[in-house]
Structures are given as structure tokens and as C-alpha cells.
Design a protein around this motif. Structure first.
Motif, mmCIF file in Angstrom:
data_model
loop_
_atom_site.group_PDB
_atom_site.id
_atom_site.type_symbol
_atom_site.label_atom_id
_atom_site.label_comp_id
_atom_site.label_asym_id
_atom_site.label_seq_id
_atom_site.Cartn_x
_atom_site.Cartn_y
_atom_site.Cartn_z
ATOM 1 N N ARG A 107 0.831 -1.202 0.000
ATOM 2 C CA ARG A 107 0.000 0.000 0.000
ATOM 3 C C ARG A 107 0.870 1.258 0.000
ATOM 4 O O ARG A 107 0.621 2.214 -0.743
ATOM 5 C CB ARG A 107 -0.921 -0.005 1.218
ATOM 6 C CG ARG A 107 -1.810 1.234 1.320
ATOM 7 C CD ARG A 107 -2.469 1.316 2.683
ATOM 8 N NE ARG A 107 -3.287 2.524 2.802
ATOM 9 C CZ ARG A 107 -3.584 3.115 3.947
ATOM 10 N NH1 ARG A 107 -3.126 2.598 5.105
ATOM 11 N NH2 ARG A 107 -4.332 4.200 3.979
ATOM 12 N N LEU A 108 1.925 1.229 0.833
ATOM 13 C CA LEU A 108 2.811 2.375 0.931
ATOM 14 C C LEU A 108 3.561 2.611 -0.380
ATOM 15 O O LEU A 108 3.594 3.742 -0.891
ATOM 16 C CB LEU A 108 3.805 2.172 2.072
ATOM 17 C CG LEU A 108 4.882 3.250 2.238
ATOM 18 C CD1 LEU A 108 4.250 4.602 2.542
ATOM 19 C CD2 LEU A 108 5.865 2.853 3.335
ATOM 20 N N THR A 109 4.146 1.562 -0.948
ATOM 21 C CA THR A 109 4.924 1.752 -2.174
ATOM 22 C C THR A 109 4.038 2.155 -3.348
ATOM 23 O O THR A 109 4.456 2.936 -4.203
ATOM 24 C CB THR A 109 5.734 0.492 -2.525
ATOM 25 O OG1 THR A 109 4.847 -0.633 -2.664
ATOM 26 C CG2 THR A 109 6.763 0.184 -1.448
ATOM 27 N N GLY A 110 2.824 1.653 -3.377
ATOM 28 C CA GLY A 110 1.902 2.068 -4.425
ATOM 29 C C GLY A 110 1.593 3.551 -4.344
ATOM 30 O O GLY A 110 1.549 4.252 -5.366
ATOM 31 N N THR A 111 1.394 4.053 -3.122
ATOM 32 C CA THR A 111 1.122 5.476 -2.925
ATOM 33 C C THR A 111 2.347 6.311 -3.256
ATOM 34 O O THR A 111 2.244 7.376 -3.882
ATOM 35 C CB THR A 111 0.675 5.738 -1.481
ATOM 36 O OG1 THR A 111 -0.463 4.919 -1.178
ATOM 37 C CG2 THR A 111 0.301 7.199 -1.278
ATOM 38 N N LEU A 112 3.529 5.841 -2.867
ATOM 39 C CA LEU A 112 4.763 6.579 -3.171
ATOM 40 C C LEU A 112 5.006 6.660 -4.669
ATOM 41 O O LEU A 112 5.414 7.704 -5.183
ATOM 42 C CB LEU A 112 5.948 5.917 -2.467
ATOM 43 C CG LEU A 112 5.950 5.982 -0.942
ATOM 44 C CD1 LEU A 112 7.135 5.190 -0.379
ATOM 45 C CD2 LEU A 112 5.987 7.418 -0.443
ATOM 46 N N HIS A 113 4.758 5.564 -5.372
ATOM 47 C CA HIS A 113 4.916 5.595 -6.827
ATOM 48 C C HIS A 113 3.976 6.631 -7.449
ATOM 49 O O HIS A 113 4.354 7.349 -8.377
ATOM 50 C CB HIS A 113 4.633 4.215 -7.418
ATOM 51 C CG HIS A 113 5.852 3.352 -7.549
ATOM 52 N ND1 HIS A 113 6.992 3.768 -8.197
ATOM 53 C CD2 HIS A 113 6.097 2.080 -7.122
ATOM 54 C CE1 HIS A 113 7.900 2.792 -8.174
ATOM 55 N NE2 HIS A 113 7.386 1.773 -7.520
ATOM 56 N N ALA A 114 2.759 6.717 -6.929
ATOM 57 C CA ALA A 114 1.793 7.684 -7.455
ATOM 58 C C ALA A 114 2.264 9.109 -7.188
ATOM 59 O O ALA A 114 2.151 9.982 -8.058
ATOM 60 C CB ALA A 114 0.421 7.441 -6.830
#
Length: 277
Positions: free
Chosen positions: A145-152
């Protein structure tokens, strides 16, 4: 020679693919001016370096860190401008990553995202280093969840070309699912006395070397070539080796990775040029 568990796929870079540096985080630019200057020097085979002001971005922009970040960003732009990267060093070369401390999964999501936004807004970083990242299966959904948000967030910024880069600082081999959560995993961080006898997890052979990084302290100059062989044999494309250890210190620093190794010029020459104008 160390006893290693390595597949043919992991061994394939033993004589071919070029290694590059990942810098876990130098001391503040005021305390380590030579270190930060070296990162921007043409020819340094740098994959990425971590900016860590106060276990994160700090409470306000730091002018000395702004200057260091600008120099590294400009060096990357000079290295890649008008040319297609032809190796993994130049393809990821010179990125500045913001330090986010996951505290082994204990830090709140909103707090981490707030730090990430500050890094992007103030320092125009090109990715994130997720320090003390958990390695167990139970924490994987939260990390995803965190890495997905950071990529965005990185995709929305104008500083992270190519969508940015995320590195998970496990320091050990995590549950295999983490390999799909970020661009690179740190699968070893520790002393040479452990590294020289270490074994690589078999599942890592399913991925190319640029997906893994090794950080090793206490490596004597006389064992530098052996350490590089271990990294290649185990399939790590990014390294940072130093003869410093966790008992060394300079200007109050106890982190062995906070300063240059005494053989910096030698290891740069052994790896070969990366960023070039």
C-alpha cells in the motif's frame, strides 16, 4: 572462497554486468562535504544516494541539503541528457532518494506520506529509500500500500523521471513477495565477517541483478576483490563496501556508511565509469 548457494542465473554477472554504488546515506553535507562532492563527480558509477536530514526530511528545508541535492540532480541531467542509457549504472545513475524510516512496520502510514511529500516538495528527490523495512509476510500488504502510494506521488512530481525509484532497506532476504513491491531490495547489510560466508536465497535467481543491493562494512582493502566477487556471484547489481565499521566515528558519526571508505578511488576504478559527460 565463501560457501554460497547461487544458481546459474545469479552467477551470470560474475564476469559481465557492471556493478554500481548505492549510498545508504552520508552525513550532513556540512560534516561530509567530500562525500557529497564525490557523488556528483563525472565517472562515479552511482545508482543512487540517500538524503537523510533528521531520520527523514526534517522540519524545514535545509539550505546545505538543497545545494547538495541540486548538484547531484544536475550531474544526473548532464550524464543522461540527449543519450539513451546503455547500462544499468547510467539508466538509474545519480538518483537522490529520500530516507523514510518504516521502523519495522511501526510508523503510521499518514506520517510516512507526510514525510514523502516534504521530500518531494523541498528536495525534488527521484525516489525513496525505505529504511528498516519489515521482511515478513504479514507486513507485505501494508508495504505494498505504501509503495503504491509513493509511486503515485513520484509520478505526479516533475523531478522523478521514469516514475522514480523505490528501494526497500530490509538488510536481509525478505519474504519473496516483496520483490514485486519495489524496484530494488537490500538483501544484505552488515559486517564483512558475515558477508564472506553468506548465502543467497534461491528465489532471487528469478530476478536480474539490478533488483538487489548489498551494503557491507569492515571490508579490508586486501579483501576488496573477494567482496566484489561475492556480490557478483550472489546476483547483486548495487553495492556499498567500506573499511569503516560501527566502532569508527568522525565528527560524532557512528554509522560506518556515513563517510567514504579509505579505498574509495580504488573501488571506483575497479568498477569503472558510470556517469559521464
Amino acid at each position: 572462497m565463501p560457501h554460497l548457494t547461487a544458481s546459474a542465473d545469479a552467477r551470470r554477472i560474475a564476469g559481465g554486468e557492471q556493478l554500481g554504488f548505492g549510498v545508504p546515506g552520508y552525513a550532513h553535507p556540512l560534516l561530509a562535504p567530500a562525500e557529497w562532492a564525490e557523488l556528483a563527480r563525472p565517472g562515479t558509477p552511482l545508482h543512487w544516494a540517500v538524503l537523510n536530514i533528521a531520520n527523514g526530511p526534517g522540519s524545514r528545508p535545509d539550505p546545505h541539503c538543497l545545494e547538495a541535492a541540486g548538484r547531484l540532480r544536475n550531474a544526473r541531467e548532464r550524464a543522461l541528457h540527449g543519450e539513451a542509457p546503455d547500462d544499468t549504472v547510467r539508466a538509474s545513475g545519480g538518483r537522490l532518494l529520500g530516507h523514510l524510516d518504516l521502523a519495522h512496520g511501526e510508523r503510521p502510514f499518514d506520517e510516512l506520506i507526510a514525510d514523502a511529500r516534504s521530500f518531494i516538495d523541498w528536495y525534488r528527490i527521484g525516489g525513496f529509500y525505505l529504511a528498516r523495512c519489515p521482511a515478513d509476510r504479514a507486513h507485505l500488504p501494508a508495504v505494498r500500500r505504501l509503495t503504491g502510494t509513493l509511486h503515485a506521488l513520484l509520478a505526479e512530481s516533475d523531478s522523478a523521471d521514469g516514475g522514480g525509484r523505490l528501494v526497500l532497506g530490509h538488510g536481509t532476504h525478505p519474504y519473496p513477495g516483496y520483490a514485486e513491491a519495489a524496484d530494488q531490495l537490500v538483501t544484505f547489510q552488515g559486517p564483512w565477517t558475515d558477508y564472506r560466508w553468506s548465502q543467497v536465497a534461491e528465489w532471487t535467481a528469478d530476478y536480474p541483478p539490478e533488483r538487489f543491493a548489498h551494503f557491507v562494512h569492515g571490508v579490508p582493502r586486501t579483501h576488496l576483490e573477494e567482496a566484489m566477487r561475492v556480490a557478483r556471484w550472489q546476483g547483486a547489481g548495487t553495492i556499498f563496501f567500506t573499511d569503516r565499521n560501527d566502532r569508527d566515528g568522525r565528527s560524532g558519526q557512528s554509522d560506518p556508511f556515513a563517510t567514504l571508505p579509505s579505498y574509495w578511488d580504488e573501488i571506483v576504478s575497479r568498477i569503472g565509469p558510470g556517469i559521464s559527460e
